[in-house]
Design a protein around this motif. Structure first.
Motif, short mmCIF file in Angstrom:
data_model
loop_
_atom_site.label_atom_id
_atom_site.label_comp_id
_atom_site.label_asym_id
_atom_site.label_seq_id
_atom_site.Cartn_x
_atom_site.Cartn_y
_atom_site.Cartn_z
N ALA A 136 61.47 17.40 28.50
CA ALA A 136 60.66 17.43 27.29
C ALA A 136 61.25 18.30 26.18
O ALA A 136 60.62 18.49 25.17
CB ALA A 136 59.27 17.92 27.65
N THR B 147 48.27 16.57 19.06
CA THR B 147 49.48 17.04 19.74
C THR B 147 50.64 16.05 19.72
O THR B 147 51.74 16.40 20.15
CB THR B 147 49.20 17.31 21.24
OG1 THR B 147 48.82 16.06 21.84
CG2 THR B 147 48.08 18.31 21.43
N GLY B 148 50.38 14.81 19.28
CA GLY B 148 51.42 13.79 19.43
C GLY B 148 51.75 13.54 20.89
O GLY B 148 52.75 12.91 21.21
N TYR B 149 50.90 14.05 21.79
CA TYR B 149 50.93 13.88 23.25
C TYR B 149 52.06 14.61 23.95
O TYR B 149 52.05 14.77 25.18
CB TYR B 149 50.97 12.38 23.64
CG TYR B 149 49.80 11.59 23.12
CD1 TYR B 149 48.56 11.63 23.76
CD2 TYR B 149 49.91 10.83 21.97
CE1 TYR B 149 47.47 10.92 23.27
CE2 TYR B 149 48.83 10.11 21.47
CZ TYR B 149 47.62 10.15 22.12
OH TYR B 149 46.55 9.45 21.63
N HIS B 150 53.08 15.05 23.20
CA HIS B 150 54.27 15.67 23.81
C HIS B 150 53.87 16.72 24.85
O HIS B 150 54.26 16.64 26.02
CB HIS B 150 55.10 16.29 22.68
CG HIS B 150 56.38 16.93 23.10
ND1 HIS B 150 57.61 16.40 22.80
CD2 HIS B 150 56.62 18.07 23.77
CE1 HIS B 150 58.56 17.18 23.28
NE2 HIS B 150 57.99 18.21 23.87
N ASN B 151 53.10 17.70 24.39
CA ASN B 151 52.78 18.82 25.28
C ASN B 151 51.71 18.48 26.31
O ASN B 151 51.58 19.18 27.31
CB ASN B 151 52.36 20.04 24.45
CG ASN B 151 53.57 20.71 23.81
OD1 ASN B 151 54.71 20.54 24.27
ND2 ASN B 151 53.33 21.46 22.76
N PHE C 181 47.90 23.23 30.92
CA PHE C 181 47.62 22.89 29.52
C PHE C 181 47.79 24.12 28.63
O PHE C 181 48.33 24.03 27.53
CB PHE C 181 46.21 22.30 29.37
CG PHE C 181 46.17 20.80 29.50
CD1 PHE C 181 46.35 20.19 30.73
CD2 PHE C 181 45.96 19.99 28.39
CE1 PHE C 181 46.32 18.80 30.86
CE2 PHE C 181 45.94 18.60 28.51
CZ PHE C 181 46.11 18.01 29.75
N GLN C 182 47.33 25.27 29.10
CA GLN C 182 47.52 26.47 28.27
C GLN C 182 49.00 26.86 28.22
O GLN C 182 49.54 27.13 27.15
CB GLN C 182 46.69 27.66 28.79
CG GLN C 182 46.73 28.81 27.78
CD GLN C 182 46.25 30.14 28.32
OE1 GLN C 182 46.29 30.41 29.51
NE2 GLN C 182 45.80 31.00 27.42
N ASP C 183 49.65 26.84 29.37
CA ASP C 183 51.06 27.27 29.42
C ASP C 183 51.94 26.42 28.51
O ASP C 183 52.90 26.91 27.94
CB ASP C 183 51.60 27.17 30.85
CG ASP C 183 50.98 28.20 31.77
OD1 ASP C 183 50.34 29.14 31.27
OD2 ASP C 183 51.13 28.06 33.01
N LEU D 251 47.03 21.53 24.01
CA LEU D 251 45.81 21.28 23.24
C LEU D 251 45.90 22.03 21.93
O LEU D 251 46.56 23.06 21.84
CB LEU D 251 44.56 21.74 24.01
CG LEU D 251 44.41 23.22 24.33
CD1 LEU D 251 42.94 23.59 24.44
CD2 LEU D 251 45.13 23.55 25.62
N MET E 47 52.86 16.91 33.78
CA MET E 47 54.01 16.88 34.69
C MET E 47 54.24 18.26 35.30
O MET E 47 54.55 18.38 36.49
CB MET E 47 55.25 16.37 33.97
CG MET E 47 55.09 14.91 33.55
SD MET E 47 56.54 14.23 32.74
CE MET E 47 57.61 13.97 34.15
N HIS F 290 50.90 24.48 25.89
CA HIS F 290 50.29 24.21 24.58
C HIS F 290 49.86 22.74 24.49
O HIS F 290 50.14 22.05 23.52
CB HIS F 290 51.28 24.56 23.45
CG HIS F 290 50.68 24.55 22.08
ND1 HIS F 290 49.35 24.80 21.83
CD2 HIS F 290 51.25 24.31 20.86
CE1 HIS F 290 49.14 24.71 20.52
NE2 HIS F 290 50.26 24.42 19.92
N VAL G 280 51.68 15.52 27.93
CA VAL G 280 52.48 14.88 28.98
C VAL G 280 53.25 15.95 29.76
O VAL G 280 53.29 15.95 31.00
CB VAL G 280 53.44 13.84 28.37
CG1 VAL G 280 54.34 13.25 29.46
CG2 VAL G 280 52.66 12.74 27.66
N LYS G 281 53.81 16.88 28.99
CA LYS G 281 54.57 17.97 29.61
C LYS G 281 53.67 18.79 30.54
O LYS G 281 54.06 19.14 31.66
CB LYS G 281 55.11 18.84 28.47
CG LYS G 281 56.30 19.67 28.79
CD LYS G 281 56.83 20.26 27.47
CE LYS G 281 57.43 21.62 27.73
NZ LYS G 281 57.83 22.30 26.50
#
Lengths: 786, 160, 259
Positions: free
Chosen positions: B159, B138-142, B92-94, B98, B148, B96, B144-145
């Motif tokens: 992504a 986040t619009g969920y993009h990151n 999650f940090q790598d 959040l 994964m 982004h 989901v990324k």
């Protein structure tokens, strides 16, 4: 670029505490001896409040004290921060907004009493036992009905439900009329910009605290701008001078505008804490948030575009009704006017523009800024009417836009603003590339083969960020300055602390701001710490909204750091026995040009605080500077967006198949954070376009006041986005050359989605030209039946 | 008031709880573990998600008394033993994943529940699994990324 | 929430006795609907009788012709058992993963929300609802919005589903709640065709007789061409009655195609 300096995608340092459950949000705080408040709120939209019987509640277990409007008779009302002057030169009608309702209730959720009790549940139990004697009155919900003769008045002491009737630019009106008479083609579009609920995931919380030994009050609150709250609440509501009032906004779980405003619950908790001499805490439930947080948008507009025989835009006029709700929220009057009318030129050289806005009181929750605030409304109207014009004229919508682009900068629009830089051709070119628009027809054919209708929507946007300068906005009615501040404190061993008036509630200031200083000094960003959110230890600043933090707050920090460097060079010159003008700073080291003399950053900072070998006769010890930065102009980010949708012709369900954004934000400090801001904005814009919309019935009851009925975008409603910000025309008037990126996604995306759905339906044989948002399956299906 | 006992992040705990006390309230107020958040009152938003006996649940949609004797895991229990970020947290940090951080505890717990039963989820599986977790930033993009990536998949192409 | 006590008996008989003893007692299954209702103060039980500790209410068993699901079995467990794949797919589509780990089939059927999925499966498969007192055929069980044949002290213990030759459930989500805006369960066992519709009707879940008749003659999507259900469809901000009626046809065809 310094390591981790400007342009580096540094990972966020604040993430560590958020990922490990160590964030410090307002509801995570509890004060010793704390009591809890629950509000008794009106369940009817409009009524005469004849009396409030609190006797049963007083006797309930755990009840400390019950408050009603009478307790606030001597207290000021919630103020409005912006006064609009209408097209006749009259100031807007401005109703009183008491902390607890007095005489009347004006929307479902309007609080008329409050119970402070030992536990939150006891407070709720007792609040339910309060009996209000309310004579229900007919509610006004529809804006046009609210302006009809004989409509019930939301505020009896005002002449009508009209807050103001604003014309902009009034002097252009005649010329605009003339241009329409001479037009070769006129496109007219009626549209609704749907009412939204911001719904940051953290509901609002307020804790009032009072120290009877010092007479100091403290408010802990979920705010985007603690200094603004301190000023408004202290000066206008409770009469507490700033030096006796501290406002703290710790970690804040998203705002999107809804946490800019000063709310009655904040004033209540601060007031009650002093009254009972105990801390008082309020935590909003989500259900309460739906009927108390300011809503956004809610414009009903007719827009007309005039074109000449060569399809050049010759004039634009709009007629908008903007819902204010039952009271004026803090910045509500500015949203449909100065944040909206000034953007109506968009990216186009339309020479004549006239904007009319009627702001209307209704028996609904107050409406104020929500991500983009006025600019999404302007962009949506303009970009939709251009796409409709392209349909009517049978021309390519991208070509029609390109033909009318502004290409020379600076450019003075006919709506009072001057764009400093931009390159709309470049962002459109970039969009065509990243969205693979050339491959669209192939994808459309593939969709068709599986029974789906594919559509493409393209549009541009421009926004104005970092609203300023203060003397101008003062003339426009703002009752606040719009500068930002920073104090940069250098410690003896070389580390820096920046105290900023900006506030991060997700934007990543703690990571991005140090990158600027790291770049300037040539040190590692880890040597810089950011402090924000507490009026006790930050200079007076205006907070975070309108994509202003880096452009305005970052520039203040830049200016303060310049002062630091200038003073440090004096010290370094003294240490190196060199002329000040010969001293250079690079990579954290001062040196003298053309010599091997050098002194490290840390040696200079140490000298500043241990001034043994120091030019005391010329400069003071210490290394701490403050700057207030008041921008000369707005910044003007811009871009081009493309959306591809599939529509299921059997159900009307729309799915987003692809979304691409080419933005120009000027210089970029942290590209990872910028990408994230754009993603989030697009997610909210798609939410507005497809899912969201607060709906009131004719009695003023909110029909979708929970996540059971108000459709928030979920992960499976949204795609991966393709975003690019390689087109960069730096802002010319702030020292960082940055423009702001927080709202762009929410501004640019709704028209792209609607354009795409209209395109899809037309490809399916429909002759439809417009559907109002949100494009729910039922609405799309109904449109297809026509 | 009955005393309710359970194990939270491997530690035995006990605190008094009224019948109507939710598990989320028990964690936040009785134990002072404020990593678990509350974002709605209808069970949709998922910011309160925790694991109870290894299963993902919404702690605001369960009474504390119902977790009597259970093994509860919260976001505070997701770091490595040395205090460094666990694999999901690090992803999650790598990536982004959040911004404001308020939905993050629920997202981390949901992601962990998914990866336990599906070590290499597809994008669609990740998105479907998050249907009970709202994020407004986040619009969920990151997110989901990040999930994964936490499963060891190369998300650079998918992504970007 | 109002104040109440939670009791967690380990025996069914004790649970029933508690319901008899406390007039305003309510059964707590997984709580995924009841707890939000309590938070809104729309119910004021003095006692909640939790069924969570009654082990015999949990689990799934099957024989040659039927699948029996314990009333306390959560949706996730039903989703993991693919004896009747349409039933497991339906359970796997309820709510979200966290809800599926708590919510139970008994709770769903006892509540009989007009937009819930399980009532469509029970009616669409011709299930038998087994209670602490009796067996109730699904055709007799559902009695309108939130109304069932259960009396106040009766607890669902299990649900027995006949295994069909073919079955499918197709749901169109209400965009906010993800409950069924319309859900259609179609099953075929020998010559018996059942079509159950949830989410659409003012009267709650119902069997669509016209569709059953048409499909009995020709079990193919096109057999439903031109058919729409009669009766009053729900109209709200998520869809008009006409839209729901239309969706019933679309979902029914898709379900038949998926059988």
């Amino acid at each position: 670029m310094a390591d981790g300096g400007i342009g580096a995608p540094n990972k966020r340092r604040e993430d560590i505490r958020f990922l490990t459950g160590k964030g410090n949000y307002t509801d995570d705080m509890n004060k010793r001896g704390q009591a809890y408040v629950a509000f008794a709120r009106s369940q009817v939209a409009h009524g005469t409040l004849k009396g409030v019987d609190t006797s049963a509640a007083q006797e309930m277990p755990g009840v400390v004290r019950v408050f009603t409007g009478a307790d606030f008779a001597e207290v000021g009302g919630i103020p409005c921060g912006w006064q609009i002057t209408d097209k006749h030169g009259e100031v807007m009608q401005e109703p009183a907004h008491p902390v607890l309702a007095q005489g009347k209730v004006r929307h479902v959720g309007d609080a008329f009493a409050a119970v402070v009790a030992e536990t939150a549940e006891q407070a709720r139990d007792a609040a339910e036992a309060i009996e209000a004697d309310i004579d229900e009155l007919p509610a006004v919900v529809d804006m046009k009905a609210a302006l009809a003769d004989g409509a019930p008045k939301v505020h009896d002491d005002l002449t009508s439900n009209l807050c103001y009737d604003w014309g902009f630019v009034e002097e252009n009106k005649g010329a605009v009329e003339e241009a329409f008479k001479n037009a070769a083609h006129v496109t007219t579009l009626d549209l609704v910009n749907n009412r939204l609920v911001a719904n940051p995931m953290e509901p609002r919380v307020a804790i009032g605290d009072y120290d009877s030994s010092s007479g100091d009050s403290t408010l802990f609150t979920t705010s985007q701008n603690p200094h603004v709250i301190r000023l408004l609440m202290g000066a206008f509501v409770l009469g507490i001078p700033e030096h006796k009032l501290r406002v703290v906004a710790p970690d804040v779980g998203g705002g999107f505008g809804s946490k800019i405003f000063h709310y009655a619950e904040e004033a209540f908790c601060t007031f009650a804490a002093k009254a009972i001499d105990r801390p008082v805490k309020w935590t909003s439930s989500r259900s309460e948030a739906f009927i108390t947080d300011a809503h956004g948008r809610d414009h009903v507009t007719t827009i007309q575009l005039a074109l000449d025989k060569d399809n050049n835009f010759t004039a634009l006029r709009t007629d908008t009704h903007a819902n204010m709700g039952a009271y004026l929220s803090t910045f509500a009057p500015s949203v449909p006017t100065w944040l909206h009318g000034t953007l109506m030129a968009g990216n186009y050289k339309t020479p004549l523009i006239y904007v009319n806005v009627k702001a209307v009181f209704t028996n609904t929750v107050p409406v104020d800024a929500y991500r983009g605030a006025g600019r999404p409304e302007a962009t949506y109207q303009l970009e939709r009417v251009i796409s409709k014009a392209a349909l009517e004229l049978g021309v390519d919508p991208i070509a029609l836009r390109r033909q009318n682009f502004i290409t020379e900068f600076p450019y003075a629009t006919p709506v009072a603003v001057e764009y400093d830089t931009g390159d709309y051709v470049a962002t459109m070119d970039k969009l065509e590339e990243i969205a693979d628009l050339a491959g669209f027809e192939k994808r459309a054919a593939a969709s068709k083969a599986k029974g789906k209708l594919r559509g493409l929507g393209v549009n541009c946007y421009i926004e104005a960020c970092g609203i300023a300068p203060s003397n101008l906005v003062g003339q426009l009615g703002a009752r606040a300055g719009l500068y930002e501040s920073a104090t940069v404190r250098v410690n003896a061993t070389g580390g820096l602390v920046v105290m900023t008036g900006s506030h991060s509630h997700g934007q990543g200031h703690e990571t991005a701001f140090p990158q600027v200083i790291a770049e300037m000094i040539g040190i590692d960003p880890s040597m810089v710490e950011i402090v924000h959110g507490d009026t006790a230890n930050t200079p007076m600043g205006m907070g975070t909204y309108g994509s202003r933090s880096l452009a305005v707050g970052g520039s203040a920090m830049f200016k303060a750091t310049e002062k630091i460097i200038a003073k440090a060079k004096k010290i370094a010159a003294h240490l190196m026995e060199a002329a000040e003008g010969d001293v250079e700073l690079a990579n954290g080291e001062f040196s003298v040009a053309g010599t091997d003399k050098s002194v490290a950053w840390g040696d200079v900072t140490l000298a500043a605080y241990v001034p043994h070998n120091y030019p005391l006769e010329d400069i003071e010890p210490g290394l701490e500077e403050t700057a207030f930065y008041d921008p000369a102009n707005f910044t003007y980010p811009s871009g081009a967006y493309a959306c591809e949708v599939e529509v299921d012709p059997d159900t009307g369900k729309v799915t987003i198949e692809a979304f691409a954004a080419a933005d120009d934000f000027g210089n970029i400090v942290n590209p990872m954070i910028v990408d994230g801001q754009v993603h989030g904005g697009i997610g909210q814009g798609i939410g507005q376009a497809l899912l969201e919309g607060a709906v009131y019935d004719e009695d003023g009851q909110l029909l979708n006041g929970s996540f059971m009925d108000y459709a928030m975008p979920r992960a499976d409603d949204l795609p991966f986005y393709t975003v690019d910000h390689s087109c960069q025309t730096p802002c010319t008037h702030n020292p960082l050359g940055v423009k702001g990126c927080g709202e762009a996604g929410a501004i640019g995306s709704p028209p792209a989605v609607v354009n795409a759905v209209v395109d899809a339906l037309r490809r399916g044989g429909s002759d439809i030209t417009h559907i109002d948002m949100p494009l729910t399956p039922s609405r799309v299906w109904a449109a297809m039946q026509k | 008031m009955a005393q309710v006992k359970m194990t939270v992040n491997g530690k035995a705990v006990s605190a008094p709880a009224e019948g109507r006390m939710l598990l989320s309230t028990y964690l936040r107020e009785a134990l002072g573990m404020t990593g678990t958040h509350v974002g709605c009152d209808t069970g949709q938003c998922g910011v309160c998600a925790v694991h109870v006996d290894g299963k993902l649940v919404k702690s605001c949609n369960m009474f504390a008394a119902e977790a009597e004797g259970a093994e509860v895991t919260t976001v505070e229990g997701m770091a490595n033993e040395d205090g460094s970020l666990g694999a999901i947290q690090q992803a999650f940090q790598d990536h982004h994943g959040l911004q404001c951080g308020f939905c993050t505890p629920g997202m981390v717990m949901a992601a962990s529940a998914l990866l336990k039963v599906n070590s290499k989820p597809t994008e669609a599986e990740v998105r479907a699994h998050l249907s009970g977790n709202l994020c407004r930033c986040t619009g969920y993009h990151n997110i989901v990324k990040a999930i994964m990536a936490a499963s060891g998949q190369d998300v650079a192409v998918a992504a970007e | 929430m109002y104040e109440f006590d939670i009791k967690s008996p380990s025996k069914l008989g004790k649970a029933v006795r508690m319901l008899r003893k406390h007039e305003d007692a309510q059964v707590l299954g997984g709580g995924q609907t009841l707890i939000p209702t309590l938070k809104q103060r729309l119910a004021a039980p003095s006692v909640l009788v939790s069924l969570a500790k009654i082990d015999k209410l949990k689990g799934i068993s099957s024989d040659s012709g039927t699948v029996t699901v314990g009333a306390g079995t959560c949706h996730a467990d039903v989703a993991a058992d693919d004896t009747i794949s349409a039933l497991s797919a339906l359970a796997g589509g309820i709510g979200d993963p966290a809800v599926r780990n708590r919510g139970t089939i008994g709770g769903s059927l006892a509540n009989n929300d007009p937009s819930a999925c399980y009532p469509a499966a029970a009616l669409g498969l011709g299930a038998t609802i087994v209670t602490s007192a009796r067996d109730i055929a699904a055709d007799d069980y559902f009695q309108g919005l939130f109304e069932t044949a259960l009396d106040e002290t009766e607890i669902i213990t299990s649900v027995t589903f006949p295994i069909p030759d073919a079955a499918a459930y197709v749901k169109f989500d209400q965009p906010a709640s993800r409950f069924a805006l319309v859900g259609v369960f179609v099953s075929r066992k020998g010559s018996d065709v059942r079509v159950a519709v949830t989410g659409a009707s003012e009267d709650g879940v119902f069997r669509w007789a016209g569709a059953e008749e048409a499909l009995s003659a020709n079990f193919a999507p096109e057999a439903l061409d031109g058919l729409t259900p009669s009766g009053d469809m729900i109209g709200d901000i998520h869809g008009s009655p006409e839209y729901r009626a239309h969706l019933v046809g679309v979902m029914a065809k898709r379900a038949v195609a998926a059988c």
